[in-house]
Design a protein around this motif. Structure first.
Motif, PDB file in Angstrom:
ATOM      1  N   LEU A 114       0.816  -1.214   0.000  1.00  0.00           N
ATOM      2  CA  LEU A 114       0.000   0.000   0.000  1.00  0.00           C
ATOM      3  C   LEU A 114       0.848   1.262   0.000  1.00  0.00           C
ATOM      4  N   GLN A 115       2.084   1.155   0.472  1.00  0.00           N
ATOM      5  CA  GLN A 115       2.966   2.314   0.588  1.00  0.00           C
ATOM      6  C   GLN A 115       4.249   2.134  -0.212  1.00  0.00           C
ATOM      7  N   ALA A 116       4.198   1.342  -1.252  1.00  0.00           N
ATOM      8  CA  ALA A 116       5.415   0.957  -1.973  1.00  0.00           C
ATOM      9  C   ALA A 116       6.140   2.131  -2.624  1.00  0.00           C
ATOM     10  N   ALA A 117       5.430   3.169  -2.983  1.00  0.00           N
ATOM     11  CA  ALA A 117       6.065   4.277  -3.699  1.00  0.00           C
ATOM     12  C   ALA A 117       6.840   5.215  -2.787  1.00  0.00           C
ATOM     13  N   HIS A 118       6.588   5.164  -1.495  1.00  0.00           N
ATOM     14  CA  HIS A 118       7.197   6.173  -0.625  1.00  0.00           C
ATOM     15  C   HIS A 118       7.633   5.656   0.731  1.00  0.00           C
ATOM     16  N   SER A 119       7.702   4.349   0.914  1.00  0.00           N
ATOM     17  CA  SER A 119       8.028   3.816   2.229  1.00  0.00           C
ATOM     18  C   SER A 119       9.090   2.726   2.133  1.00  0.00           C
ATOM     19  N   ILE A 120       9.982   2.730   3.113  1.00  0.00           N
ATOM     20  CA  ILE A 120      11.009   1.697   3.237  1.00  0.00           C
ATOM     21  C   ILE A 120      10.751   0.965   4.545  1.00  0.00           C
ATOM     22  N   GLY A 121      10.875  -0.357   4.515  1.00  0.00           N
ATOM     23  CA  GLY A 121      10.572  -1.166   5.699  1.00  0.00           C
ATOM     24  C   GLY A 121      11.393  -0.800   6.920  1.00  0.00           C
ATOM     25  N   ASN A 122      12.677  -0.626   6.759  1.00  0.00           N
ATOM     26  CA  ASN A 122      13.529  -0.146   7.845  1.00  0.00           C
ATOM     27  C   ASN A 122      14.689   0.628   7.217  1.00  0.00           C
ATOM     28  N   TYR A 123      15.529   1.195   8.041  1.00  0.00           N
ATOM     29  CA  TYR A 123      16.561   2.086   7.518  1.00  0.00           C
ATOM     30  C   TYR A 123      17.935   1.429   7.437  1.00  0.00           C
ATOM     31  N   GLY A 124      17.987   0.128   7.326  1.00  0.00           N
ATOM     32  CA  GLY A 124      19.261  -0.570   7.207  1.00  0.00           C
ATOM     33  C   GLY A 124      19.523  -0.968   5.768  1.00  0.00           C
ATOM     34  N   ASP A 125      19.502  -2.266   5.520  1.00  0.00           N
ATOM     35  CA  ASP A 125      19.791  -2.795   4.190  1.00  0.00           C
ATOM     36  C   ASP A 125      18.843  -2.296   3.098  1.00  0.00           C
ATOM     37  N   PRO A 126      17.539  -2.113   3.367  1.00  0.00           N
ATOM     38  CA  PRO A 126      16.698  -1.615   2.271  1.00  0.00           C
ATOM     39  C   PRO A 126      17.150  -0.274   1.700  1.00  0.00           C
ATOM     40  N   LEU A 127      17.643   0.608   2.545  1.00  0.00           N
ATOM     41  CA  LEU A 127      18.138   1.883   2.018  1.00  0.00           C
ATOM     42  C   LEU A 127      19.410   1.688   1.190  1.00  0.00           C
TER      43      LEU A 127
END
Length: 153
Positions: A35-48
């Protein structure tokens, strides 16, 4: 249209069912990411880090592909993309989406969401067919689904 109907009648239906089941499980297990794929990251580690790597690779593919490993981190050291995950393989698949959308967060999240059904649908379909009877065995699919999504949580 007839070729699609013929393919489904030849037994490909179970493969599409597996893909649909794992896609639904991926959406459920990663809620609310879709639902928030365009503007949200799950956490601020590896996903960033991975989002940056996908965007950096997509940029380098068109600007200077021979200089791919000299990324814009850890200056002045050379070949800094080699210090971490370079994601060149997945970048080859996601770069056109980054160029089209100019949104590496969306592309990273789509790659994440698609990785679950694609990584498990093929081996599940492979093991569903019993070599002895040629029948579908749903009991083999459940452990694979549990294994896939236990690692994700």
């Amino acid at each position: 249209m007839n070729s699609l109907r013929d393919a489904l009648s030849r037994g490909h239906r179970r493969h599409l069912v597996a893909l649909a089941i794992f896609a639904a499980l991926a959406l459920l297990m990663t809620y609310p990411l879709a639902l928030q794929a365009a503007h949200s990251i799950g956490n601020y580690g590896d996903p960033l880090l991975n989002t940056w790597a996908l965007a950096s690779n997509a940029h380098k593919f068109v600007t200077n592909p021979l200089d791919l490993f000299n990324a814009n981190i850890f200056y002045p050291y050379p070949a800094t993309l080699a210090y971490s995950e370079n994601l060149i393989g997945i970048s080859a698949l996601t770069a056109p989406l980054i160029w089209a959308t100019d949104n590496p967060v969306l592309v990273h999240n789509l790659a994440l969401l698609f990785s679950f059904p694609l990584s498990r649908s093929a081996p599940t379909c492979w093991c569903w067919i019993s070599p002895e009877a040629g029948t579908v065995e749903w009991s083999r699919a459940l452990p694979m689904a549990l294994h896939t999504f236990a690692l994700a949580s």
